[in-house]
Design a protein around this motif. Structure first.
Motif, PDB file in Angstrom:
ATOM      1  N   LEU A  10       5.747   6.931  31.311  1.00 18.01           N
ATOM      2  CA  LEU A  10       4.375   6.584  31.673  1.00 18.01           C
ATOM      3  C   LEU A  10       3.863   7.536  32.742  1.00 18.01           C
ATOM      4  CD1 LEU A  10       4.827   2.695  31.994  1.00 18.01           C
ATOM      5  CD2 LEU A  10       3.864   3.928  30.040  1.00 18.01           C
ATOM      6  N   GLU A  11       2.557   7.630  32.836  1.00 18.77           N
ATOM      7  CA  GLU A  11       1.943   8.437  33.880  1.00 18.77           C
ATOM      8  C   GLU A  11       1.920   7.632  35.182  1.00 18.77           C
ATOM      9  OE1 GLU A  11       0.784  11.511  34.085  1.00 18.77           O
ATOM     10  OE2 GLU A  11       1.475  11.965  32.056  1.00 18.77           O
ATOM     11  N   PRO A  12       2.538   8.130  36.241  1.00 24.88           N
ATOM     12  CA  PRO A  12       2.561   7.394  37.512  1.00 24.88           C
ATOM     13  C   PRO A  12       1.175   6.980  38.000  1.00 24.88           C
ATOM     14  CG  PRO A  12       4.125   9.192  37.594  1.00 24.88           C
ATOM     15  CD  PRO A  12       3.357   9.361  36.315  1.00 24.88           C
ATOM     16  N   GLU A  13       0.193   7.854  37.862  1.00 22.00           N
ATOM     17  CA  GLU A  13      -1.158   7.521  38.321  1.00 22.00           C
ATOM     18  C   GLU A  13      -1.755   6.376  37.500  1.00 22.00           C
ATOM     19  OE1 GLU A  13      -2.736   8.466  40.913  1.00 22.00           O
ATOM     20  OE2 GLU A  13      -1.400  10.082  41.595  1.00 22.00           O
ATOM     21  N   ALA A  14      -1.412   6.331  36.197  1.00 18.93           N
ATOM     22  CA  ALA A  14      -1.911   5.248  35.338  1.00 18.93           C
ATOM     23  C   ALA A  14      -1.287   3.912  35.762  1.00 18.93           C
ATOM     24  CB  ALA A  14      -1.592   5.539  33.877  1.00 18.93           C
ATOM     25  N   VAL A  15      -0.016   3.954  36.143  1.00 16.09           N
ATOM     26  CA  VAL A  15       0.663   2.741  36.613  1.00 16.09           C
ATOM     27  C   VAL A  15       0.009   2.244  37.901  1.00 16.09           C
ATOM     28  CG1 VAL A  15       2.834   1.778  37.463  1.00 16.09           C
ATOM     29  CG2 VAL A  15       2.847   3.360  35.518  1.00 16.09           C
ATOM     30  N   LEU A  16      -0.312   3.180  38.801  1.00 18.12           N
ATOM     31  CA  LEU A  16      -0.977   2.810  40.062  1.00 18.12           C
ATOM     32  C   LEU A  16      -2.342   2.188  39.782  1.00 18.12           C
ATOM     33  CD1 LEU A  16      -0.405   3.101  43.159  1.00 18.12           C
ATOM     34  CD2 LEU A  16      -1.885   5.111  43.093  1.00 18.12           C
ATOM     35  N   ASP A  17      -3.101   2.778  38.848  1.00 17.11           N
ATOM     36  CA  ASP A  17      -4.409   2.237  38.486  1.00 17.11           C
ATOM     37  C   ASP A  17      -4.292   0.835  37.905  1.00 17.11           C
ATOM     38  OD1 ASP A  17      -5.616   4.552  39.347  1.00 17.11           O
ATOM     39  OD2 ASP A  17      -5.783   5.443  37.352  1.00 17.11           O
ATOM     40  N   TYR A  18      -3.202   0.582  37.201  1.00 14.91           N
ATOM     41  CA  TYR A  18      -2.963  -0.736  36.610  1.00 14.91           C
ATOM     42  C   TYR A  18      -2.671  -1.785  37.688  1.00 14.91           C
ATOM     43  CZ  TYR A  18      -0.391  -4.387  34.015  1.00 14.91           C
ATOM     44  OH  TYR A  18       0.043  -5.582  33.489  1.00 14.91           O
ATOM     45  N   LEU A  19      -1.924  -1.372  38.726  1.00 20.34           N
ATOM     46  CA  LEU A  19      -1.470  -2.312  39.750  1.00 20.34           C
ATOM     47  C   LEU A  19      -2.516  -2.592  40.828  1.00 20.34           C
ATOM     48  CD1 LEU A  19       2.184  -1.020  40.317  1.00 20.34           C
ATOM     49  CD2 LEU A  19       1.488  -3.085  39.086  1.00 20.34           C
ATOM     50  N   LEU A  20      -3.327  -1.595  41.166  1.00 17.60           N
ATOM     51  CA  LEU A  20      -4.236  -1.747  42.313  1.00 17.60           C
ATOM     52  C   LEU A  20      -5.169  -2.963  42.223  1.00 17.60           C
ATOM     53  CD1 LEU A  20      -5.101   1.935  43.287  1.00 17.60           C
ATOM     54  CD2 LEU A  20      -4.071   0.188  44.765  1.00 17.60           C
ATOM     55  N   PRO A  21      -5.812  -3.208  41.061  1.00 19.66           N
ATOM     56  CA  PRO A  21      -6.677  -4.398  41.007  1.00 19.66           C
ATOM     57  C   PRO A  21      -5.908  -5.699  41.214  1.00 19.66           C
ATOM     58  CG  PRO A  21      -7.179  -2.890  39.204  1.00 19.66           C
ATOM     59  CD  PRO A  21      -5.898  -2.411  39.817  1.00 19.66           C
ATOM     60  N   ILE A  22      -4.646  -5.733  40.772  1.00 19.05           N
ATOM     61  CA  ILE A  22      -3.843  -6.945  40.891  1.00 19.05           C
ATOM     62  C   ILE A  22      -3.540  -7.260  42.354  1.00 19.05           C
ATOM     63  CG2 ILE A  22      -1.632  -8.019  40.297  1.00 19.05           C
ATOM     64  CD1 ILE A  22      -1.597  -6.262  37.783  1.00 19.05           C
ATOM     65  N   ILE A  23      -3.306  -6.219  43.152  1.00 23.19           N
ATOM     66  CA  ILE A  23      -2.951  -6.451  44.559  1.00 23.19           C
ATOM     67  C   ILE A  23      -4.158  -6.300  45.480  1.00 23.19           C
ATOM     68  CG2 ILE A  23      -0.591  -5.667  44.142  1.00 23.19           C
ATOM     69  CD1 ILE A  23      -1.318  -3.168  45.815  1.00 23.19           C
ATOM     70  N   GLU A  24      -5.342  -6.377  44.916  1.00 27.80           N
ATOM     71  CA  GLU A  24      -6.571  -6.311  45.709  1.00 27.80           C
ATOM     72  C   GLU A  24      -6.564  -7.282  46.889  1.00 27.80           C
ATOM     73  OE1 GLU A  24     -11.425  -6.797  45.058  1.00 27.80           O
ATOM     74  OE2 GLU A  24     -10.042  -7.074  43.381  1.00 27.80           O
ATOM     75  N   PRO A  25      -6.038  -8.518  46.731  1.00 27.33           N
ATOM     76  CA  PRO A  25      -6.041  -9.455  47.865  1.00 27.33           C
ATOM     77  C   PRO A  25      -5.267  -8.954  49.083  1.00 27.33           C
ATOM     78  CG  PRO A  25      -5.667 -10.639  45.813  1.00 27.33           C
ATOM     79  CD  PRO A  25      -5.587  -9.180  45.476  1.00 27.33           C
ATOM     80  N   ALA A  26      -4.328  -8.012  48.886  1.00 21.91           N
ATOM     81  CA  ALA A  26      -3.547  -7.500  50.010  1.00 21.91           C
ATOM     82  C   ALA A  26      -4.159  -6.248  50.626  1.00 21.91           C
ATOM     83  CB  ALA A  26      -2.121  -7.198  49.561  1.00 21.91           C
ATOM     84  N   GLN A  27      -5.259  -5.775  50.065  1.00 23.43           N
ATOM     85  CA  GLN A  27      -5.878  -4.550  50.561  1.00 23.43           C
ATOM     86  C   GLN A  27      -6.828  -4.799  51.722  1.00 23.43           C
ATOM     87  OE1 GLN A  27      -7.274  -3.450  46.462  1.00 23.43           O
ATOM     88  NE2 GLN A  27      -6.461  -1.444  46.975  1.00 23.43           N
ATOM     89  N   VAL A  28      -7.192  -6.070  51.913  1.00 20.33           N
ATOM     90  CA  VAL A  28      -8.193  -6.402  52.928  1.00 20.33           C
ATOM     91  C   VAL A  28      -7.618  -7.421  53.910  1.00 20.33           C
ATOM     92  CG1 VAL A  28     -10.177  -5.896  51.466  1.00 20.33           C
ATOM     93  CG2 VAL A  28      -9.141  -8.173  51.386  1.00 20.33           C
ATOM     94  N   GLU A  29      -8.292  -7.573  55.044  1.00 19.27           N
ATOM     95  CA  GLU A  29      -7.814  -8.509  56.064  1.00 19.27           C
ATOM     96  C   GLU A  29      -7.838  -9.940  55.557  1.00 19.27           C
ATOM     97  OE1 GLU A  29      -8.991  -9.929  60.614  1.00 19.27           O
ATOM     98  OE2 GLU A  29      -9.794  -8.059  59.794  1.00 19.27           O
ATOM     99  N   SER A  30      -8.919 -10.307  54.867  1.00 24.44           N
ATOM    100  CA  SER A  30      -9.045 -11.645  54.286  1.00 24.44           C
ATOM    101  C   SER A  30      -9.666 -11.510  52.908  1.00 24.44           C
ATOM    102  CB  SER A  30      -9.911 -12.540  55.174  1.00 24.44           C
ATOM    103  OG  SER A  30     -10.097 -13.821  54.583  1.00 24.44           O
ATOM    104  N   PHE A  31      -9.098 -12.213  51.925  1.00 22.18           N
ATOM    105  CA  PHE A  31      -9.592 -12.127  50.549  1.00 22.18           C
ATOM    106  C   PHE A  31      -9.941 -13.522  50.052  1.00 22.18           C
ATOM    107  CE2 PHE A  31      -9.066 -12.129  45.929  1.00 22.18           C
ATOM    108  CZ  PHE A  31      -9.806 -11.014  45.558  1.00 22.18           C
ATOM    109  N   THR A  32     -11.128 -13.649  49.443  1.00 18.52           N
ATOM    110  CA  THR A  32     -11.524 -14.931  48.877  1.00 18.52           C
ATOM    111  C   THR A  32     -11.153 -14.967  47.399  1.00 18.52           C
ATOM    112  OG1 THR A  32     -13.366 -15.171  50.438  1.00 18.52           O
ATOM    113  CG2 THR A  32     -13.433 -16.513  48.444  1.00 18.52           C
TER     114      THR A  32
END
Length: 462
Positions: free
Chosen positions: A349-371
């Motif tokens: 797999l393309e590493p960048e494609a894997v990262l693009d797949y995962l980033l939306p899933i871990i969106e709640p951990a990207q910010v101080e508080s997530f609703t």
């Protein structure tokens, strides 16, 4: 009310009627589409009718059918609102109640397991159950030493019913797939079936609950009732009042929702670090919101019949991969996933494609508080479920190692409950405090956990 239907032919007949009903509605749907209605509208009507029949049958049967229904119910946030709305009340009812077994059956079990003079163990015993679940029901009582207790009595024949239901459901798992977009139903049923013997063993449940009760005895945020007595088919624990989480979901204030969500996330991640056990049944019926005596709230936790044993806490690669994903380290994430078996050796797999797949899933951990919201959950489900999307195509090439299966389901289920709550959660705080490998190397003392008044020392190094 009738007793738990134990005869295989009776239970099989009820469950076997489900795929027949599904097939009939599919035929109805084809007719509607020929008549000019859009596939999307017809599909949602089919989904709604299917769900209504499914949860009606599951609630009547208890056993493995109800267990499966409870596991599914936490994912209703992934459904379109016009589909989820009409039967949300049915799901809540399934989480909190089921038809009770007759009083004479309860008394028979108690006499067989506690002895002919079982009533002498109690100052009071209420024959009417206060709650019912997949393999047993709970009665309120007063123990002989004056303590208020919850008496869990296992349904006679529960083991056979559990296995029979799950085997039958497994045969037509594919037909249930459209209910929850992006979720593979068959592995869920297999995993529930594999854990039947553990769930039926009240001795194991008592050990797990005692370990949590001891660890959280002085905790300002989490309450776990202590175990009073245990024997085959009977488990007596301290009684716990409080507002059921299902009630907080349906009519709680935003403050209650946020607090419940924060504490639920804290319990999910801190439990393995502090006890070596992961509570693996996070549906709303197993949680209560309790006043803390100072104007705030604590989280009460029930039912330790299903746990994952993690002596070292959550696996360190989970925290490390999350941290590297947040930091955009595509190659590092890819190599770690491959080393842990998430990417099979035969797959490239393309590493960048894997990262693009995962980033939306871990969106709640990207910010101080997530609703967490139902809309966010639906978007995630749609992204992964749409066969035309790159996320769907990449997801099909990933593998879930058996050792991560239960952790994965518990995490998804907890996220589902957070979305039902609509809670604003400081998820990153909990990850940094409790998940090995997640905290930045230069984190220092300022990266504590959760609320400032928590009073609990972080255990990232656990």
């Amino acid at each position: 009310m009738s007793d738990l239907p134990r005869k295989a032919v009776t239970r099989t007949a009820k469950l076997a009627a489900l795929p027949i009903g599904f097939a009939g509605r599919a035929t109805w749907g084809i007719g509607k589409r020929i008549g000019g209605r859009s596939a999307e509208i017809v599909g949602r009507e089919l989904q709604q009718r299917t769900a209504e029949q499914l949860f009606k049958v599951l609630g009547e049967l208890k056993g493995g059918a109800m267990k499966f229904g409870q596991a599914l119910s936490v994912f209703e946030s992934a459904l379109p609102e016009e589909v989820a709305g009409p039967y949300r009340a049915t799901l809540t009812k399934l989480q909190e109640a089921a038809p009770p077994m007759p009083t004479h059956t309860v008394h028979t079990v108690l006499e067989e397991r506690l002895g002919e003079k079982w009533r002498e163990l109690f100052e009071e015993f209420e024959d009417k159950p206060s709650a019912a679940a997949s393999i047993g029901q709970v009665h309120r009582g007063v123990w002989h030493d004056g303590r208020e207790v919850a008496v869990k009595v296992q349904y006679p024949g529960a083991g056979d019913a559990l296995l029979s239901d799950l085997n039958q459901l497994g045969r037509f798992a594919r037909l249930l797939g459209p209910l929850i977009p992006g979720m593979d139903i068959k592995p869920l049923i297999s995993e529930l079936r594999d854990r039947v013997s553990e769930e039926l063993d009240y001795g194991l449940e008592a050990q797990a609950q005692s370990a949590h009760a001891e660890e959280f005895a002085d905790d300002p945020d989490v309450v776990v009732p202590g175990v009073v007595h245990q024997c085959d088919q009977v488990l007596v624990t301290e009684w716990m009042d409080g507002t059921p989480l299902a009630e907080v979901i349906s009519k709680g204030s935003q403050d209650q929702r946020d607090r419940a969500g924060q504490l639920l996330a804290r319990f999910l991640f801190s439990g393995p670090a502090r006890t070596g056990l992961l509570h693996a049944d996070p549906h709303p019926g197993n949680f209560r919101l309790l006043p803390d005596g100072e104007g705030g709230w604590r989280l009460g936790v029930l039912d330790f019949g299903t746990v994952d044993r993690l002596p070292g806490g959550l696996p360190e690669p989970i925290g490390r991969s999350l941290r590297m994903t947040l930091d955009g380290e595509a190659m590092g994430v890819y190599q770690l996933l491959r080393a842990e078996g998430f990417v099979k050796e035969s797959i490239e797999l393309e590493p960048e494609a894997v990262l693009d797949y995962l980033l939306p899933i871990i969106e709640p951990a990207q910010v101080e508080s997530f609703t967490f919201t139902r809309a966010w959950m639906r978007n995630q489900a749609a992204r992964i479920a749409d066969p035309r999307s790159p996320a769907h195509q990449l997801g099909r090439q990933l593998n879930l190692p058996p050792s991560y299966l239960l952790i994965h389901r518990v995490t998804l289920s907890t996220i589902g409950v957070l979305c039902q709550l609509g809670a604003a959660v400081r998820l990153r705080d909990e990850l940094e405090a409790w998940v090995p490998g997640f905290a930045a190397e230069d984190g220092g003392e300022e990266e504590g956990a959760g609320d400032e008044d928590s009073g609990v020392e972080p255990a990232a190094e656990a």
